[in-house]
Design an enzyme around this catalytic site. Sequence first.
Site, short mmCIF file in Angstrom:
data_model
loop_
_atom_site.label_atom_id
_atom_site.label_comp_id
_atom_site.label_asym_id
_atom_site.label_seq_id
_atom_site.Cartn_x
_atom_site.Cartn_y
_atom_site.Cartn_z
N ARG A 71 0.93 -1.31 0.11
CA ARG A 71 0.04 0.10 0.11
C ARG A 71 1.06 1.23 -0.05
O ARG A 71 0.63 2.17 -0.60
CB ARG A 71 -0.89 -0.03 1.20
CG ARG A 71 -2.13 -0.67 1.03
CD ARG A 71 -2.92 -0.79 2.08
NE ARG A 71 -2.42 -1.01 3.37
CZ ARG A 71 -2.81 -1.10 4.90
NH1 ARG A 71 -4.10 -0.50 4.95
NH2 ARG A 71 -2.43 -1.37 5.54
N TYR A 235 -11.25 -12.04 12.83
CA TYR A 235 -10.31 -12.68 12.03
C TYR A 235 -10.54 -14.02 11.42
O TYR A 235 -10.56 -14.41 10.32
CB TYR A 235 -8.90 -12.59 12.76
CG TYR A 235 -7.76 -13.15 11.99
CD1 TYR A 235 -7.04 -12.18 11.04
CD2 TYR A 235 -7.40 -14.51 11.88
CE1 TYR A 235 -5.94 -12.97 10.41
CE2 TYR A 235 -6.16 -14.99 11.47
CZ TYR A 235 -5.45 -14.08 10.36
OH TYR A 235 -4.42 -14.72 9.91
N LYS A 239 -11.12 -15.33 7.57
CA LYS A 239 -10.50 -16.29 7.18
C LYS A 239 -11.48 -17.65 6.82
O LYS A 239 -11.04 -18.60 5.88
CB LYS A 239 -9.36 -16.86 8.15
CG LYS A 239 -8.29 -16.02 8.05
CD LYS A 239 -7.67 -15.53 6.77
CE LYS A 239 -6.28 -14.70 7.02
NZ LYS A 239 -5.71 -14.43 5.65
#
Length: 316
Positions: A71, A235, A239
């Site tokens: 980024r 999280y 996933k």
Amino acid sequence: MGKSDKAERAKERREKRLQEISLLRTIPYSDHQRWWSAETVAVVTGGNRGIGFEISRQLAAHGVTVILTSRDHSVGLEAAKVFQEGGLNVFCHQLDVLDTLSINEFCDWLKQNYGGLDILINNAAVNFNQGSDNSVEYASQVITTNYYGIKNMIQAMIPLMKHSAHGGRIVNVSSRLGRTNGKRNKLEDANLREKLSNIDTLSEEMIDQTVSTFLQQVQEGTWESGGWPKTFTDYSISKLAVNTYTRLMARIFSERPEGEKIYINCYCPGWVKTAMTGYAGNISAEDGADTAVWLALLPDQAVTGKFFAERREISF
């Protein structure tokens, strides 16, 4: 056998397996196994540090041309410079996997300069919890980056995947925390687990709806009673979505004609000593990156839609 004994046995097995893998890494690929060359292009998202940095290094060490993305362009350039000074073909381009304009600019640059890519490693991800923390304050950002970011990249890269008898390769960096039917940290809703596990009826809308429901409950403050995974909840769900989407895309890619095949898999690197874990992991970045590189370079094996850890297939 008590919990401490089981944990110790598991630790011993993991360490033994990592030693085996370290040995395997010292064995060079033979000429007939090497389907790639310096013309083979791999894109590694979030390649400026941690696991992505190490994946970039290992792929380049095998002779692949690597494009690491970051980024922050200046940070990415510094990372690429480290590799270039070591004689490796690693280059950098700015990329924000959530920014359509950034993705389009990257696609144009990649096509113009390299004609496309052969390997995509979706590594860019975020996690805001450490240790026993389980805040969902940043749930939207976690889901958006870890799941929708990967979707954005896959859809953007499909038209740029070079046609080859060996097929395009996509590896999604994921986690055991996102297993649908794991013994721990699984979804409590048996009906939802069944829906997400049924590859024949699985759809993108179903996966999107699952994460949307979770985010809605976060917004309403009711997520704790929603039957979601108990550890690193946001999280884990991100996933879970990645793992399920990997299986879905493998089914879709299987319909592509010979010479245009794309093989897609996901893997868990383990609890790696990186900035994301606060350097509290128990696995080195070198070991954590290994399975991604191994999957990306698999010779003459049409492995797809699978989940791996430490070079072994594990269940979803």
